[in-house]
Scaffold this motif. Structure first.
Motif, mmCIF file in Angstrom:
data_model
loop_
_atom_site.group_PDB
_atom_site.id
_atom_site.type_symbol
_atom_site.label_atom_id
_atom_site.label_comp_id
_atom_site.label_asym_id
_atom_site.label_seq_id
_atom_site.Cartn_x
_atom_site.Cartn_y
_atom_site.Cartn_z
ATOM 1 N N MET A 1 0.846 -1.186 0.000
ATOM 2 C CA MET A 1 0.000 0.000 0.000
ATOM 3 C C MET A 1 0.886 1.243 0.000
ATOM 4 N N LYS A 2 0.590 2.167 -0.919
ATOM 5 C CA LYS A 2 1.333 3.422 -0.972
ATOM 6 C C LYS A 2 0.774 4.390 0.070
ATOM 7 N N PRO A 3 1.639 5.145 0.723
ATOM 8 C CA PRO A 3 1.137 6.165 1.649
ATOM 9 C C PRO A 3 0.553 7.345 0.865
ATOM 10 N N LEU A 4 -0.318 8.094 1.534
ATOM 11 C CA LEU A 4 -0.837 9.340 0.972
ATOM 12 C C LEU A 4 0.065 10.474 1.411
ATOM 13 N N LYS A 5 0.374 11.373 0.499
ATOM 14 C CA LYS A 5 1.111 12.591 0.843
ATOM 15 C C LYS A 5 0.295 13.763 0.325
ATOM 16 N N PHE A 6 -0.033 14.657 1.231
ATOM 17 C CA PHE A 6 -0.853 15.812 0.890
ATOM 18 C C PHE A 6 0.051 17.010 0.640
ATOM 19 N N ILE A 7 -0.169 17.677 -0.486
ATOM 20 C CA ILE A 7 0.649 18.820 -0.882
ATOM 21 C C ILE A 7 -0.127 20.099 -0.586
ATOM 22 N N GLY A 8 0.581 21.087 -0.047
ATOM 23 C CA GLY A 8 -0.058 22.368 0.256
ATOM 24 C C GLY A 8 -1.175 22.213 1.273
ATOM 25 N N SER A 9 -2.297 22.864 1.031
ATOM 26 C CA SER A 9 -3.428 22.846 1.963
ATOM 27 C C SER A 9 -4.435 21.744 1.647
#
Length: 107
Positions: A1-9
Motif C-alpha cells: 500500500m502506498k502512503p498518501l502525501k498531501f501537498i499544500g493545503s
C-alpha cells in the motif's frame, strides 16, 4: 500500500468538506493506495502527466480531489475542492499544476 502525501493545503481542504464527502473520498483514496481505480475519475492532463481527478457528487454539491499515483513512493493529493460551476475553474487547475511541480521528478 502506498502512503498518501498531501501537498499544500489539500489535507486541510479535504477536512473542511462535509463528513459524508470525506468518507466517500477517503474510500476512493484508499482504493488508489492499493492500486485500484476510483469509481468516478478522469485524467487531468492540464495539471500534469499522471494526474487524475476523483469526482464525487451528493446533495451538498460536487467535490473534486486531484491526485497523482504514478510515483512508486506515494499517492500525492494535490488539491481538494468543491466545484461551483460546470467547468473546473482555471484557478483550481493552476493550483494543482503548481503543486504537481513541487513533487519534482521521482523515479
Amino acid at each position: 500500500m502506498k502512503p498518501l502525501k498531501f501537498i499544500g493545503s489539500s489535507l486541510d481542504d479535504l477536512r473542511e468538506m462535509p463528513t459524508a464527502v470525506r468518507h466517500a473520498v477517503g474510500i476512493e483514496l484508499m482504493a488508489i493506495q492499493y492500486g485500484a481505480e476510483p469509481s468516478d475519475f478522469k485524467p487531468m492532463k492540464e495539471v500534469g502527466a499522471g494526474a487524475y481527478e476523483i469526482r464525487y457528487r451528493d446533495t451538498s454539491g460536487a467535490f473534486r480531489v486531484i491526485y497523482v499515483a504514478k510515483f512508486v513512493d506515494a499517492v500525492y493529493v494535490l488539491h481538494a475542492f468543491q466545484k461551483k460551476t460546470q467547468k473546473t475553474a482555471k484557478a483550481d487547475i493552476d493550483l494543482a499544476a503548481k503543486r504537481y511541480k513541487l513533487i519534482g521528478d521521482k523515479p
